[in-house]
Design a protein around this motif. Structure first.
Motif, PDB file in Angstrom:
ATOM      1  N   ASP A 150       2.519 -43.615  31.152  1.00 35.93           N
ATOM      2  CA  ASP A 150       1.686 -43.056  30.087  1.00 35.93           C
ATOM      3  C   ASP A 150       2.294 -41.811  29.446  1.00 35.93           C
ATOM      4  N   LYS A 151       3.518 -41.955  28.988  1.00 31.65           N
ATOM      5  CA  LYS A 151       4.136 -40.833  28.290  1.00 31.65           C
ATOM      6  C   LYS A 151       3.578 -40.785  26.868  1.00 31.65           C
ATOM      7  N   PRO A 152       3.322 -39.604  26.353  1.00 35.53           N
ATOM      8  CA  PRO A 152       2.753 -39.496  25.000  1.00 35.53           C
ATOM      9  C   PRO A 152       3.789 -39.898  23.946  1.00 35.53           C
ATOM     10  N   LEU A 153       3.257 -40.357  22.820  1.00 40.45           N
ATOM     11  CA  LEU A 153       4.132 -40.738  21.710  1.00 40.45           C
ATOM     12  C   LEU A 153       4.736 -39.498  21.064  1.00 40.45           C
ATOM     13  N   ASP A 154       5.934 -39.666  20.603  1.00 45.59           N
ATOM     14  CA  ASP A 154       6.598 -38.590  19.863  1.00 45.59           C
ATOM     15  C   ASP A 154       5.920 -38.484  18.494  1.00 45.59           C
ATOM     16  N   PRO A 155       5.376 -37.333  18.130  1.00 43.17           N
ATOM     17  CA  PRO A 155       4.686 -37.212  16.834  1.00 43.17           C
ATOM     18  C   PRO A 155       5.628 -37.397  15.649  1.00 43.17           C
ATOM     19  N   ASN A 156       6.922 -37.288  15.858  1.00 44.01           N
ATOM     20  CA  ASN A 156       7.880 -37.467  14.771  1.00 44.01           C
ATOM     21  C   ASN A 156       8.333 -38.915  14.618  1.00 44.01           C
ATOM     22  N   THR A 157       7.707 -39.836  15.354  1.00 43.05           N
ATOM     23  CA  THR A 157       8.063 -41.251  15.260  1.00 43.05           C
ATOM     24  C   THR A 157       7.719 -41.757  13.863  1.00 43.05           C
ATOM     25  N   PRO A 158       8.687 -42.419  13.194  1.00 40.29           N
ATOM     26  CA  PRO A 158       8.377 -42.957  11.865  1.00 40.29           C
ATOM     27  C   PRO A 158       7.303 -44.029  11.969  1.00 40.29           C
ATOM     28  N   GLY A 159       6.458 -44.076  10.970  1.00 42.15           N
ATOM     29  CA  GLY A 159       5.360 -45.030  11.030  1.00 42.15           C
ATOM     30  C   GLY A 159       5.072 -45.673   9.688  1.00 42.15           C
ATOM     31  N   ILE A 160       4.183 -46.659   9.755  1.00 39.53           N
ATOM     32  CA  ILE A 160       3.719 -47.369   8.567  1.00 39.53           C
ATOM     33  C   ILE A 160       2.198 -47.402   8.645  1.00 39.53           C
ATOM     34  N   LEU A 161       1.538 -46.906   7.627  1.00 34.75           N
ATOM     35  CA  LEU A 161       0.077 -46.888   7.555  1.00 34.75           C
ATOM     36  C   LEU A 161      -0.557 -46.221   8.775  1.00 34.75           C
ATOM     37  N   TYR A 169       3.919 -52.465  22.610  1.00 33.45           N
ATOM     38  CA  TYR A 169       3.115 -51.576  23.455  1.00 33.45           C
ATOM     39  C   TYR A 169       3.988 -50.927  24.525  1.00 33.45           C
ATOM     40  N   MET A 170       4.875 -51.707  25.108  1.00 37.54           N
ATOM     41  CA  MET A 170       5.754 -51.166  26.148  1.00 37.54           C
ATOM     42  C   MET A 170       6.618 -50.030  25.600  1.00 37.54           C
ATOM     43  N   ILE A 171       7.092 -50.180  24.371  1.00 39.83           N
ATOM     44  CA  ILE A 171       7.985 -49.182  23.784  1.00 39.83           C
ATOM     45  C   ILE A 171       7.212 -47.974  23.270  1.00 39.83           C
ATOM     46  N   GLU A 172       6.105 -48.226  22.545  1.00 42.88           N
ATOM     47  CA  GLU A 172       5.423 -47.141  21.851  1.00 42.88           C
ATOM     48  C   GLU A 172       4.097 -46.717  22.487  1.00 42.88           C
ATOM     49  N   GLY A 173       3.489 -47.593  23.266  1.00 39.98           N
ATOM     50  CA  GLY A 173       2.255 -47.234  23.948  1.00 39.98           C
ATOM     51  C   GLY A 173       1.013 -47.181  23.088  1.00 39.98           C
ATOM     52  N   HIS A 174       1.060 -47.717  21.889  1.00 37.49           N
ATOM     53  CA  HIS A 174      -0.117 -47.678  21.016  1.00 37.49           C
ATOM     54  C   HIS A 174      -1.059 -48.823  21.379  1.00 37.49           C
ATOM     55  N   PRO A 175      -2.337 -48.532  21.597  1.00 36.56           N
ATOM     56  CA  PRO A 175      -3.276 -49.570  22.041  1.00 36.56           C
ATOM     57  C   PRO A 175      -3.497 -50.695  21.022  1.00 36.56           C
ATOM     58  N   ILE A 176      -3.230 -50.434  19.761  1.00 37.27           N
ATOM     59  CA  ILE A 176      -3.402 -51.498  18.763  1.00 37.27           C
ATOM     60  C   ILE A 176      -2.438 -52.649  19.046  1.00 37.27           C
ATOM     61  N   ALA A 177      -1.241 -52.339  19.512  1.00 40.83           N
ATOM     62  CA  ALA A 177      -0.280 -53.400  19.850  1.00 40.83           C
ATOM     63  C   ALA A 177      -0.844 -54.271  20.966  1.00 40.83           C
ATOM     64  N   LEU A 178      -1.497 -53.657  21.930  1.00 36.88           N
ATOM     65  CA  LEU A 178      -2.111 -54.406  23.025  1.00 36.88           C
ATOM     66  C   LEU A 178      -3.282 -55.251  22.504  1.00 36.88           C
ATOM     67  N   GLY A 179      -4.008 -54.729  21.544  1.00 39.58           N
ATOM     68  CA  GLY A 179      -5.093 -55.487  20.919  1.00 39.58           C
ATOM     69  C   GLY A 179      -4.579 -56.713  20.174  1.00 39.58           C
ATOM     70  N   VAL A 180      -3.461 -56.545  19.472  1.00 43.90           N
ATOM     71  CA  VAL A 180      -2.849 -57.680  18.774  1.00 43.90           C
ATOM     72  C   VAL A 180      -2.466 -58.753  19.783  1.00 43.90           C
ATOM     73  N   ALA A 181      -1.855 -58.331  20.881  1.00 44.94           N
ATOM     74  CA  ALA A 181      -1.468 -59.291  21.922  1.00 44.94           C
ATOM     75  C   ALA A 181      -2.693 -60.008  22.483  1.00 44.94           C
ATOM     76  N   ALA A 182      -3.767 -59.277  22.711  1.00 50.95           N
ATOM     77  CA  ALA A 182      -4.989 -59.880  23.253  1.00 50.95           C
ATOM     78  C   ALA A 182      -5.568 -60.917  22.291  1.00 50.95           C
ATOM     79  N   VAL A 183      -5.573 -60.611  21.002  1.00 52.40           N
ATOM     80  CA  VAL A 183      -6.080 -61.568  20.010  1.00 52.40           C
ATOM     81  C   VAL A 183      -5.205 -62.822  19.990  1.00 52.40           C
ATOM     82  N   LEU A 184      -3.899 -62.635  20.042  1.00 54.36           N
ATOM     83  CA  LEU A 184      -2.998 -63.787  20.020  1.00 54.36           C
ATOM     84  C   LEU A 184      -3.120 -64.622  21.298  1.00 54.36           C
ATOM     85  N   ILE A 185      -3.344 -63.979  22.425  1.00 58.83           N
ATOM     86  CA  ILE A 185      -3.582 -64.725  23.666  1.00 58.83           C
ATOM     87  C   ILE A 185      -4.885 -65.521  23.548  1.00 58.83           C
TER      88      ILE A 185
END
Length: 191
Positions: free
Chosen positions: A43-54, A143-159
Motif C-alpha cells: 500500500d505505497k501511496p501514489l506519486d502526486p506527480n504521476t501523469p494522468g488523464i481525466l 492496479y498492481m502498478i498504480e494502486g488506484h481502486p478504479i482499476a480494481l473496479g474495472v477488473a471486477a466488472v469485467l470478471i
C-alpha cells in the motif's frame, strides 16, 4: 429444411467444453487478482506527480478505456461472426442430419444446421470471453502498478461479465433455436 435441436448429448458435450473454457479464463483473472491483492501490492501511496488523464493515473485511465472497449467489442464482434456464419451456412445446400447406412442404421452425416452452428457458438463465446479476460488482466496489472481502486473496479466488472457468459445447456439450446430461426429467414429472404 430446419434442423431440430434434439441432440441433447451433443449439445451437452459441447456445452461442457465451453464451460471449462469460460471457467478457466475467469479463474485465471481471479487468481491473478488474489495474488496482486494479497501478495504483490504493497500500500505505497501514489506519486502526486504521476501523469494522468481525466484525474486518473495514466495506466488506470487506459485500463478504463480498454475495459469499456472490450465490453462493447465482446458483444459486437461475436454478433458479426454469427451473422457471417449464418450467411455462409445459408448459401450452402441444406444438409440432412442423418444418412441411412446399408445396415439400416442412421449415421449423423454430414452435420445438420445445429451441428454447424455449435462451433459458431463456441468460437464467438471464446472470442467474447477472451476480449473481456485480456482487459481484466490489464486492469489488475494497472492496479498492481498504480494502486488506484478504479482499476480494481474495472477488473471486477469485467470478471462479472465473464461469469455472466457461463454457458448452460438451456442457454446454448436457446441460442441455437434463435439462430435456426434466423437461418430459416435468411434462406427464405435472400436465396
Amino acid at each position: 429444411m430446419m434442423s431440430k435441436i434434439d441432440d441433447g448429448d451433443g449439445v451437452q458435450a459441447v456445452t461442457r467444453v465451453m464451460q471449462i473454457i469460460v471457467a478457466a479464463l475467469t479463474i485465471g483473472v481471479v487468481f491473478f487478482s488474489v495474488i496482486v491483492l494479497g501478495l504483490l501490492r504493497d500500500d505505497k501511496p501514489l506519486d502526486p506527480n504521476t501523469p494522468g488523464i481525466l484525474g486518473l493515473p495514466m495506466i488506470t485511465a487506459i485500463a478504463v478505456f480498454f475495459g469499456l472497449t472490450s465490453v462493447i467489442a465482446s458483444f459486437a464482434i461475436p454478433k458479426l461472426m454469427t451473422d457471417t456464419a449464418l450467411r455462409q451456412i445459408a448459401k450452402g445446400p441444406p444438409l440432412d442430419e442423418t444418412k441411412l447406412l446399408d445396415s439400416g442404421e442412421r449415421q449423423i452425416y454430414p452435420a445438420g444446421d445445429s451441428g454447424r452452428l455449435l462451433p459458431v457458438f463456441q468460437t464467438q463465446l471464446i472470442v467474447a470471453s477472451a476480449l473481456n479476460e485480456g482487459a481484466a488482466f490489464f486492469a489488475v496489472l494497472a492496479y498492481m502498478i498504480e494502486g488506484h481502486p478504479i482499476a480494481l473496479g474495472v477488473a471486477a466488472v469485467l470478471i462479472a461479465v465473464l461469469v455472466s457468459r457461463f454457458p448452460t445447456v438451456d442457454r446454448v439450446q436457446g441460442w441455437l433455436a434463435a439462430q435456426l430461426e434466423r437461418l430459416a429467414l435468411i434462406r427464405r429472404d435472400e436465396f
